[in-house]
Design a protein around this motif. Structure first.
Motif, PDB file in Angstrom:
ATOM      1  N   THR A  36      23.560  47.201  88.074  1.00  0.00           N
ATOM      2  CA  THR A  36      22.444  46.813  87.766  1.00  0.00           C
ATOM      3  C   THR A  36      22.289  45.076  88.127  1.00  0.00           C
ATOM      4  O   THR A  36      23.539  44.629  88.387  1.00  0.00           O
ATOM      5  N   THR A  45      14.892  47.160  86.419  1.00  0.00           N
ATOM      6  CA  THR A  45      13.907  48.364  86.312  1.00  0.00           C
ATOM      7  C   THR A  45      12.627  47.999  87.183  1.00  0.00           C
ATOM      8  O   THR A  45      12.506  46.635  87.469  1.00  0.00           O
ATOM      9  N   VAL A  84      28.067  49.641  81.820  1.00  0.00           N
ATOM     10  CA  VAL A  84      27.174  48.867  82.711  1.00  0.00           C
ATOM     11  C   VAL A  84      27.754  47.688  83.206  1.00  0.00           C
ATOM     12  O   VAL A  84      28.177  46.843  82.401  1.00  0.00           O
ATOM     13  N   VAL A 140      26.940  52.334  85.342  1.00  0.00           N
ATOM     14  CA  VAL A 140      25.434  51.807  85.923  1.00  0.00           C
ATOM     15  C   VAL A 140      25.804  50.491  86.435  1.00  0.00           C
ATOM     16  O   VAL A 140      26.334  49.519  85.977  1.00  0.00           O
ATOM     17  N   ARG A 199      34.883  54.150  88.525  1.00  0.00           N
ATOM     18  CA  ARG A 199      34.243  55.456  88.822  1.00  0.00           C
ATOM     19  C   ARG A 199      35.615  56.427  89.166  1.00  0.00           C
ATOM     20  O   ARG A 199      35.887  57.528  88.710  1.00  0.00           O
ATOM     21  N   LEU A 245      17.048  50.307  80.065  1.00  0.00           N
ATOM     22  CA  LEU A 245      18.120  50.612  80.845  1.00  0.00           C
ATOM     23  C   LEU A 245      19.572  50.205  80.316  1.00  0.00           C
ATOM     24  O   LEU A 245      20.203  51.106  80.026  1.00  0.00           O
ATOM     25  N   GLN A 304      27.972  55.181  78.620  1.00  0.00           N
ATOM     26  CA  GLN A 304      28.290  54.538  80.302  1.00  0.00           C
ATOM     27  C   GLN A 304      28.729  53.327  80.142  1.00  0.00           C
ATOM     28  O   GLN A 304      28.295  52.636  79.276  1.00  0.00           O
ATOM     29  N   ALA A 352      32.742  48.954  90.495  1.00  0.00           N
ATOM     30  CA  ALA A 352      32.090  50.280  90.232  1.00  0.00           C
ATOM     31  C   ALA A 352      32.944  51.260  90.761  1.00  0.00           C
ATOM     32  O   ALA A 352      33.060  52.240  90.260  1.00  0.00           O
ATOM     33  N   ALA A 391      21.854  53.244  78.269  1.00  0.00           N
ATOM     34  CA  ALA A 391      23.232  53.808  79.105  1.00  0.00           C
ATOM     35  C   ALA A 391      24.540  53.382  78.173  1.00  0.00           C
ATOM     36  O   ALA A 391      25.183  54.324  78.159  1.00  0.00           O
ATOM     37  N   CYS A 438      26.590  44.479  85.354  1.00  0.00           N
ATOM     38  CA  CYS A 438      25.344  43.761  85.704  1.00  0.00           C
ATOM     39  C   CYS A 438      25.780  42.335  86.288  1.00  0.00           C
ATOM     40  O   CYS A 438      26.510  41.466  86.170  1.00  0.00           O
TER      41      CYS A 438
END
Ligand code: Z5A
Length: 213
Positions: free
Chosen positions: A39, A45, A94, A37, A30, A83, A92, A26, A87, A96
């Motif tokens: 997760t 959630t 993701v 995101v 970034r 979610l 975005q 991540a 996203a 996971c």
């Protein structure tokens, strides 16, 4: 970077370093200006996290394999539709910690549920949606177990015998060997910095592919 987001999952047997690498990944994305995101499954959630608690809590009552399978996909349906898909649609990326490969590995390889049955639920819940990339961290079961068990209390899955995790590892490696363009297997026995370096190199490839899309 514009357009659709990317869905990248991290898989492997317990303690191989998925959560650690996911956080590093991540940060790498970034720093390239990508909105990320982070997760996990089961969970991601509030409702799916409640299902996670049901699934992981050690309990005296034997858990039926179909109950476990349906709860995994119930959590996934909620997570995916509220979610992950929104996203991705917003551009975005993701990341996971586990997804449906874990169901093929744990409920399929571990519990013996047929591949056909899992594929039916995969289609019901996901349609043709699949991860763009699966990063499989692979290590002998004992290596991951030793790392994970330093944490103390074991959840319902972690209480299984070593043969259960050997079957899971075999399913992951088999799935990866059948779709080499989607899966990247990284040797997770290496020191943390070396694993991170390989994951970072892979992410740079994925970023440059996405830029030319
Ligand atoms: N499950 C399922 O059955 N079906 C499904 O469809 C799904 C899940 C989605 C919850 O998963 C359980 O749900 C899981 C499968 C089942 N059960 N199990 N077992 P989870 O992902 O939350 O739980 P986990 O697999 O047990 O994750 P984990 O133990 O947290 O492991 P990890 O994320 O891969 O490892 P980590 O936390 O990053 O690292 C563990 C330790 O090792 C930590 O102290 C690190 O600092 C250290 N580490 C990491 N990498 C290294 C290296 N390279 N060298 C040395 N030390 C390292």
């Amino acid at each position: 970077m514009s357009g659709r987001g990317r869905f990248i999952t991290f898989e492997g047997t317990e303690g191989v370093g998925k959560s650690t690498q996911l956080q590093q990944a991540a940060a790498t994305l970034r720093s390239a200006g990508i909105v990320v995101v982070v997760t996990r499954e089961p969970g991601g959630t509030p409702m799916a996290e409640a299902i996670r608690e049901l699934l992981l809590a050690p309990r005296a009552e034997a858990v039926n394999e179909t109950t476990e399978l349906l709860l995994m996909f119930a959590a996934r349906a909620q997570h995916l539709h509220t979610l992950i898909l929104p996203a991705l649609a917003a551009g975005q990326w993701v990341l996971c910690d586990r997804f449906t490969d874990a169901t093929f590995a744990y409920q399929g390889g571990g519990r013996g549920v047929s591949t056909d049955r899992i594929e039916q639920l995969e289609t019901l819940v996901q349609g043709d949606m699949r991860p763009d990339h699966v990063i499989l961290l692979d290590a002998p079961v004992e290596v991951g177990m030793a790392r994970a068990r330093k944490r103390g209390e074991l959840d319902r899955f972690e209480q299984e015998a070593i043969a259960f995790f050997e079957r899971i590892r075999a399913v992951y490696l088999d799935r990866a060997s059948k779709s080499p363009a989607q899966y990247r297997v990284i040797n997770a026995v290496q020191p943390l910095d070396s694993v991170t370096e390989q994951v970072t190199l892979l992410l740079r490839e994925i970023i440059s592919e996405a830029m030319t899309d």
